[in-house]
Design a protein around this motif. Sequence first.
Motif, PDB file in Angstrom:
ATOM      1  N   UNK A  61       0.976  -1.369  -0.064  1.00 39.02           N
ATOM      2  CA  UNK A  61      -0.027  -0.049   0.025  1.00 39.02           C
ATOM      3  C   UNK A  61       0.822   1.200   0.098  1.00 39.02           C
ATOM      4  N   UNK A  62       0.524   2.220  -0.843  1.00 36.83           N
ATOM      5  CA  UNK A  62       1.245   3.454  -0.992  1.00 36.83           C
ATOM      6  C   UNK A  62       0.527   4.711  -0.580  1.00 36.83           C
ATOM      7  N   UNK A  63       0.716   5.575   0.126  1.00 32.32           N
ATOM      8  CA  UNK A  63       0.018   6.814   0.436  1.00 32.32           C
ATOM      9  C   UNK A  63       1.217   8.122   0.150  1.00 32.32           C
ATOM     10  N   UNK A  64       0.927   8.867  -0.649  1.00 33.11           N
ATOM     11  CA  UNK A  64       1.533  10.203  -0.984  1.00 33.11           C
ATOM     12  C   UNK A  64       2.905   9.823  -1.388  1.00 33.11           C
ATOM     13  N   UNK A  65       3.121   8.601  -1.903  1.00 34.81           N
ATOM     14  CA  UNK A  65       4.510   8.355  -2.643  1.00 34.81           C
ATOM     15  C   UNK A  65       5.058   7.400  -1.522  1.00 34.81           C
ATOM     16  N   UNK A  66       4.627   7.103  -0.274  1.00 39.67           N
ATOM     17  CA  UNK A  66       5.552   6.537   0.630  1.00 39.67           C
ATOM     18  C   UNK A  66       4.693   5.232   1.213  1.00 39.67           C
ATOM     19  N   UNK A  67       5.558   4.029   1.179  1.00 37.33           N
ATOM     20  CA  UNK A  67       4.850   2.682   1.503  1.00 37.33           C
ATOM     21  C   UNK A  67       4.405   2.690   2.556  1.00 37.33           C
ATOM     22  N   UNK A  68       3.156   1.888   3.126  1.00 36.34           N
ATOM     23  CA  UNK A  68       2.818   1.794   4.231  1.00 36.34           C
ATOM     24  C   UNK A  68       3.002   0.376   4.738  1.00 36.34           C
ATOM     25  N   UNK A  69       3.429   0.165   5.971  1.00 35.58           N
ATOM     26  CA  UNK A  69       3.483  -1.296   6.421  1.00 35.58           C
ATOM     27  C   UNK A  69       2.458  -1.409   7.680  1.00 35.58           C
ATOM     28  N   UNK A  70       3.060  -1.368   8.775  1.00 41.97           N
ATOM     29  CA  UNK A  70       1.975  -1.766   9.874  1.00 41.97           C
ATOM     30  C   UNK A  70       1.490  -0.313  10.259  1.00 41.97           C
ATOM     31  N   UNK A  71       0.051  -0.160  10.627  1.00 39.37           N
ATOM     32  CA  UNK A  71      -0.466   1.010  10.940  1.00 39.37           C
ATOM     33  C   UNK A  71      -0.956   1.285  12.574  1.00 39.37           C
ATOM     34  N   UNK A  72      -1.282   2.226  12.870  1.00 44.59           N
ATOM     35  CA  UNK A  72      -1.775   2.432  14.462  1.00 44.59           C
ATOM     36  C   UNK A  72      -2.947   3.508  14.359  1.00 44.59           C
ATOM     37  N   UNK A  73      -4.170   3.004  14.593  1.00 46.83           N
ATOM     38  CA  UNK A  73      -5.282   4.023  14.638  1.00 46.83           C
ATOM     39  C   UNK A  73      -5.914   3.915  15.837  1.00 46.83           C
ATOM     40  N   UNK A  74      -6.477   5.118  16.180  1.00 46.06           N
ATOM     41  CA  UNK A  74      -7.096   5.236  17.532  1.00 46.06           C
ATOM     42  C   UNK A  74      -8.591   5.952  17.167  1.00 46.06           C
ATOM     43  N   UNK A  75      -9.822   5.225  17.535  1.00 48.88           N
ATOM     44  CA  UNK A  75     -10.917   5.992  17.116  1.00 48.88           C
ATOM     45  C   UNK A  75     -12.006   5.393  18.412  1.00 48.88           C
ATOM     46  N   UNK A  76     -13.105   5.483  17.958  1.00 51.14           N
ATOM     47  CA  UNK A  76     -14.374   4.973  18.908  1.00 51.14           C
ATOM     48  C   UNK A  76     -14.954   3.856  18.163  1.00 51.14           C
ATOM     49  N   UNK A  77     -15.332   2.782  19.207  1.00 53.98           N
ATOM     50  CA  UNK A  77     -15.862   1.717  18.663  1.00 53.98           C
ATOM     51  C   UNK A  77     -17.309   2.037  18.572  1.00 53.98           C
ATOM     52  N   UNK A  78     -17.881   1.830  17.312  1.00 51.16           N
ATOM     53  CA  UNK A  78     -19.318   2.075  17.269  1.00 51.16           C
ATOM     54  C   UNK A  78     -20.203   0.910  17.408  1.00 51.16           C
ATOM     55  N   UNK A  79     -19.595  -0.191  16.654  1.00 55.17           N
ATOM     56  CA  UNK A  79     -20.501  -1.563  16.716  1.00 55.17           C
ATOM     57  C   UNK A  79     -19.366  -2.444  16.830  1.00 55.17           C
TER      58      UNK A  79
END
Length: 275
Positions: A61-79
Motif C-alpha cells: 500500500x502506498x500513500x503520497x508516494x510512501x509505502x505503508x506497513x504496519x499502522x496504528x489507529x485510535x478511534x471510537x468503537x461504534x459497533x
Amino acid sequence: MSQMGETYYGGGGYLSQGGNQSPGFGGSPGGKNRSDASHALRPLTINQIKQASQAHSDAEWVLDGHEIGQIVLIGTVMAVKRQTTNVSYSIADGTSKIEARQWIDSSMAEAEGVGNDDALMHQYVCVHGSLKMFGSQRYINATNVRKATPYQFYHWLLETMVIKLTLERGPPPRPGQAPQSRPPGIGGNASSAYAAQSAPQQTQSGMVQFAKCSPLQKKIAHYLLNQSSDDGTHVSLIAQHVGGDPMEISAALEGLLEDGHVYTTVDDEHFLISR
C-alpha cells in the motif's frame, strides 16, 4: 517521542523508526523484496487509509508516494460483531469509519481478553495492524485492539499531522540550524529558477535512447527522468501518473527492464532510469 507516544507505539514511533529508512515495529509475514517501510509502524487517520492505493493486489500500500506497513489507529468503537473466528469492530475517528478485524486464537483469547466486546463499546480503542482488501472493501487486519484514553487519541491525531508534514516538507530545523532549501520550482531563489528551467532540456536530451520504444514506454521514461529519488519510483506512482490499463503499464515496464532502460532498486516495484 514522548512517554505518551511510547505507550501506544510500544517504544518509539514512525519517525523515530526512520519511516521508509530503517526497520521498526512488527513486520509483514510472507513478503519478499519488501522495503523497510513494511516494518515501520505509522499512525494514520481513516481518511488517509482510504486514500492509500495499490498497484496490484500483491503490492505494498502506498500513500503520497510512501509505502505503508504496519499502522496504528485510535478511534471510537461504534459497533462490534463477534464471530467464531474473529471479532469485527466498526471504528470512527472523526474523519471516516472503517472495519477492524481481530482474529481469535483460542489458546490466547482468554489471556489477552480478546472479544471483551461490552467493555469497548463507545470507548476509544488503539488498533495495531495492517491494511487489507477483501473484495472491494478495505479493512484493518488487527493484531492488537485495546482500550485507549482521550489524551492518547489527541496525541495520536497530532502525530499523524506531524508525520504527514515531515514526509512532505522534511523535518523542521533544529535550534541554530538554517532552514532547508525548497525543492526546485518552489521559491524565488535563482538556483531554483535555473533548475526548473533546465529540467525540461535535460529530460528532452535524455529521451534520445527511447526513440524505438512504444508511446507508453516513452511516457513512463519521461516521468522517471524527472524523478530524483535514489530509491527509485514505486510502480503505483508510475501507474497513477501515466494512467491506463495496469496490465499494459506492467508489460511496458517489463519491456523497459529487459532492454536495460530501467532497473529495480530497493525491491521489484521501485524503478530507476538507466543513464
